[in-house]
Design a protein around this motif. Structure first.
Motif, PDB file in Angstrom:
ATOM      1  N   MET A  89      -8.916  -4.060   2.553  1.00 53.71           N
ATOM      2  CA  MET A  89      -9.807  -2.908   1.679  1.00 53.71           C
ATOM      3  C   MET A  89      -9.319  -1.538   2.291  1.00 53.71           C
ATOM      4  N   ALA A  90      -9.387  -1.066   3.659  1.00 51.13           N
ATOM      5  CA  ALA A  90      -8.985  -0.054   4.212  1.00 51.13           C
ATOM      6  C   ALA A  90      -7.434   0.387   3.921  1.00 51.13           C
ATOM      7  N   GLY A  91      -6.729  -0.694   4.149  1.00 46.09           N
ATOM      8  CA  GLY A  91      -5.085  -0.562   4.152  1.00 46.09           C
ATOM      9  C   GLY A  91      -4.983  -0.066   2.490  1.00 46.09           C
ATOM     10  N   PHE A  92      -5.608  -0.621   1.413  1.00 49.77           N
ATOM     11  CA  PHE A  92      -5.541  -0.326   0.108  1.00 49.77           C
ATOM     12  C   PHE A  92      -5.905   0.964  -0.077  1.00 49.77           C
ATOM     13  N   ALA A  93      -7.043   1.470   0.484  1.00 48.35           N
ATOM     14  CA  ALA A  93      -7.686   2.963   0.053  1.00 48.35           C
ATOM     15  C   ALA A  93      -6.556   3.973   0.797  1.00 48.35           C
ATOM     16  N   LEU A  94      -6.310   3.747   1.930  1.00 50.05           N
ATOM     17  CA  LEU A  94      -5.653   4.809   2.941  1.00 50.05           C
ATOM     18  C   LEU A  94      -4.027   4.668   2.260  1.00 50.05           C
ATOM     19  N   LEU A 155      -1.422  -2.278  10.289  1.00 51.98           N
ATOM     20  CA  LEU A 155      -0.423  -3.096   9.719  1.00 51.98           C
ATOM     21  C   LEU A 155      -0.737  -3.287   8.234  1.00 51.98           C
ATOM     22  N   MET A 156      -2.037  -3.437   7.738  1.00 52.32           N
ATOM     23  CA  MET A 156      -2.219  -3.411   6.316  1.00 52.32           C
ATOM     24  C   MET A 156      -1.623  -2.336   5.396  1.00 52.32           C
ATOM     25  N   THR A 157      -2.499  -1.044   6.099  1.00 55.99           N
ATOM     26  CA  THR A 157      -1.815   0.256   5.544  1.00 55.99           C
ATOM     27  C   THR A 157      -0.424   0.078   5.315  1.00 55.99           C
ATOM     28  N   GLY A 175      -6.812  -1.321 -17.700  1.00 56.00           N
ATOM     29  CA  GLY A 175      -8.067  -1.274 -17.904  1.00 56.00           C
ATOM     30  C   GLY A 175      -8.868  -1.640 -16.603  1.00 56.00           C
ATOM     31  N   ASN A 176      -8.078  -1.917 -15.610  1.00 58.29           N
ATOM     32  CA  ASN A 176      -8.378  -2.287 -14.140  1.00 58.29           C
ATOM     33  C   ASN A 176      -9.320  -1.143 -13.340  1.00 58.29           C
ATOM     34  N   THR A 177     -10.587  -1.587 -12.991  1.00 58.50           N
ATOM     35  CA  THR A 177     -11.159  -0.622 -12.025  1.00 58.50           C
ATOM     36  C   THR A 177     -10.479  -0.654 -10.821  1.00 58.50           C
ATOM     37  N   THR A 178     -11.041   0.333  -9.737  1.00 55.37           N
ATOM     38  CA  THR A 178     -10.168   0.146  -8.428  1.00 55.37           C
ATOM     39  C   THR A 178     -10.588  -1.096  -7.865  1.00 55.37           C
ATOM     40  N   TYR A 179     -11.632  -1.808  -7.802  1.00 51.63           N
ATOM     41  CA  TYR A 179     -11.986  -2.936  -7.407  1.00 51.63           C
ATOM     42  C   TYR A 179     -11.039  -4.152  -8.103  1.00 51.63           C
ATOM     43  N   GLY A 180     -10.852  -3.944  -9.334  1.00 50.61           N
ATOM     44  CA  GLY A 180     -10.085  -4.929  -9.996  1.00 50.61           C
ATOM     45  C   GLY A 180      -8.437  -4.665  -9.573  1.00 50.61           C
ATOM     46  N   VAL A 181      -8.025  -3.501  -9.492  1.00 52.02           N
ATOM     47  CA  VAL A 181      -6.703  -3.291  -8.677  1.00 52.02           C
ATOM     48  C   VAL A 181      -6.614  -4.065  -7.371  1.00 52.02           C
ATOM     49  N   TYR A 182      -7.721  -3.896  -6.463  1.00 49.93           N
ATOM     50  CA  TYR A 182      -7.556  -4.641  -5.184  1.00 49.93           C
ATOM     51  C   TYR A 182      -7.686  -5.920  -5.235  1.00 49.93           C
ATOM     52  N   ARG A 183      -8.355  -6.498  -6.180  1.00 51.38           N
ATOM     53  CA  ARG A 183      -8.793  -8.225  -6.270  1.00 51.38           C
ATOM     54  C   ARG A 183      -7.369  -8.755  -7.034  1.00 51.38           C
ATOM     55  N   ARG A 184      -6.874  -8.044  -7.890  1.00 46.54           N
ATOM     56  CA  ARG A 184      -5.936  -8.775  -8.744  1.00 46.54           C
ATOM     57  C   ARG A 184      -4.732  -8.319  -8.511  1.00 46.54           C
ATOM     58  N   MET A 186      -3.579  -5.992  -5.333  1.00 43.78           N
ATOM     59  CA  MET A 186      -3.347  -5.991  -3.877  1.00 43.78           C
ATOM     60  C   MET A 186      -3.388  -7.268  -2.969  1.00 43.78           C
ATOM     61  N   ILE A 187      -4.521  -7.882  -3.348  1.00 39.72           N
ATOM     62  CA  ILE A 187      -4.625  -9.020  -2.484  1.00 39.72           C
ATOM     63  C   ILE A 187      -3.606 -10.079  -2.730  1.00 39.72           C
ATOM     64  N   PRO A 188      -3.181 -10.405  -4.252  1.00 33.37           N
ATOM     65  CA  PRO A 188      -1.925 -11.254  -4.142  1.00 33.37           C
ATOM     66  C   PRO A 188      -0.592 -10.915  -3.462  1.00 33.37           C
ATOM     67  N   LEU A 189      -0.351  -9.408  -3.625  1.00 30.92           N
ATOM     68  CA  LEU A 189       0.762  -8.923  -2.980  1.00 30.92           C
ATOM     69  C   LEU A 189       0.722  -8.734  -1.571  1.00 30.92           C
ATOM     70  N   GLY A 190      -0.395  -8.764  -1.066  1.00 32.29           N
ATOM     71  CA  GLY A 190      -0.767  -8.679   0.655  1.00 32.29           C
ATOM     72  C   GLY A 190      -0.934  -9.719   1.267  1.00 32.29           C
ATOM     73  N   VAL A 191      -0.851 -11.226   0.274  1.00 31.74           N
ATOM     74  CA  VAL A 191      -0.857 -12.457   1.161  1.00 31.74           C
ATOM     75  C   VAL A 191      -0.015 -12.649   2.370  1.00 31.74           C
ATOM     76  N   PRO A 192       1.025 -12.285   1.984  1.00 26.87           N
ATOM     77  CA  PRO A 192       2.225 -12.472   3.329  1.00 26.87           C
ATOM     78  C   PRO A 192       1.903 -11.706   4.686  1.00 26.87           C
ATOM     79  N   ALA A 193       1.338 -10.372   4.396  1.00 25.31           N
ATOM     80  CA  ALA A 193       0.910  -9.672   5.447  1.00 25.31           C
ATOM     81  C   ALA A 193      -0.396 -10.173   5.849  1.00 25.31           C
ATOM     82  N   LEU A 194      -1.408 -10.348   5.011  1.00 23.22           N
ATOM     83  CA  LEU A 194      -2.475 -10.999   5.519  1.00 23.22           C
ATOM     84  C   LEU A 194      -2.335 -12.305   6.341  1.00 23.22           C
ATOM     85  N   LEU A 195      -1.561 -13.164   6.081  1.00 20.59           N
ATOM     86  CA  LEU A 195      -1.179 -14.228   6.895  1.00 20.59           C
ATOM     87  C   LEU A 195      -0.762 -13.926   8.202  1.00 20.59           C
TER      88      LEU A 195
END
Length: 275
Positions: A89-94, A155-157, A175-184, A186-195
């Protein structure tokens, strides 16, 4: 051709020496764990005559290693989950939202990477004691999050900055909100880094001794790494049993390095290149 071969040898020899220096402690510990106490006293460096697996079972049963193992699994799992959640979440925001003061916040997280735990150990322990969190699972989990979260955020930033801003803009147009962008998005695109970051955070927490020792003073709540030290006391010198305990604690880490080494390397280099 001769110059290339010479260059390869010049690079291979130091790497081989480094590899041997890394592998030798593991081989030595395994060899000691397979010896009897008498064999170790007579010659600690010679190969074991025959493997004595009772040392491993003795180390597992003598000090309640199963409980320490379970404590480590619970604490590390909860800590890593919180770090990945907050860090993503912080990486997405920053990296993508660009709010006022975002650079200052990022630099603050970067500066926190250079603060060792010894500097904040006493005030953190006092705060935990005043809030009743000493010798509790939540207290140790929060201590791990406080210590290793800046690394996760950094690292996430860095990873999210490699994602084109046009993708975020397109998601907002849909039509995505900020949370929608994060969930739909940023999370899928960030899976390799999250792992990758999750693996590194797991290794940091699993191998920790100092933070756990400060936050969990009672024997009942010890983590595995701290519990291993109880195999060797002031009046005990059963080194083969102690080596067996060290081997038990190292096996999960070795398996992670063996099967997930590519993800670990990706995590170390995350955000170092753009494109």
């Amino acid at each position: 051709m001769a110059g290339r071969r010479l260059g390869r040898w010049a690079a291979s020899v130091p790497m081989a020496v480094l590899a041997l220096a890394t592998i030798y402690p593991l081989v030595f510990t395994t060899n000691v764990a397979m010896k009897t106490r008498r064999e170790y006293i007579l010659d600690r460096f010679s190969p074991a005559d025959s493997p004595h697996l009772e040392n491993v079972s003795g180390a597992w049963n003598s000090v309640g290693m199963a409980r320490y193992f379970a404590n480590s699994v619970v604490v590390v799992t909860c800590s890593v989950f919180l770090m990945l959640l907050i860090g993503s979440m912080a990486g997405f925001a920053l990296s993508q939202l660009r709010f006022r003061g975002s650079r200052v916040v990022f630099l603050g997280c970067l500066a926190a990477l250079f603060v060792p735990f010894q500097v904040i150990m006493v005030p953190l322990a006092r705060v935990m004691a005043d809030t009743g969190l000493i010798d509790t699972y939540p207290g140790l989990i929060l201590a791990y999050v406080a210590q290793f979260l800046p690394f996760t955020i950094f690292l996430m930033t860095s990873h999210y900055r490699t994602i084109p801003a046009e993708i975020v803009h397109a998601a907002r147009i849909d039509g995505n909100t900020t949370y929608g962008v994060y969930r739909r998005i940023m999370i899928p695109l960030g899976v390799p880094a999250l792992l990758s970051v999750g693996i590194l955070d797991t290794l940091f927490c699993w191998n920790d001794v100092l933070i756990s020792l400060v936050m969990m003073p009672s024997a009942e709540h010890r983590t595995l790494m701290v519990g291993v030290t109880s195999l060797r006391g002031q009046y005990s010198d059963d080194i083969p049993t102690f080596a067996s305990g060290v081997l038990i604690a190292a096996i999960p880490v070795l398996l992670i390095y063996l099967f997930l080494q590519r993800q670990i390397a990706d995590g170390v280099t995350a955000g170092s290149t753009k494109g």
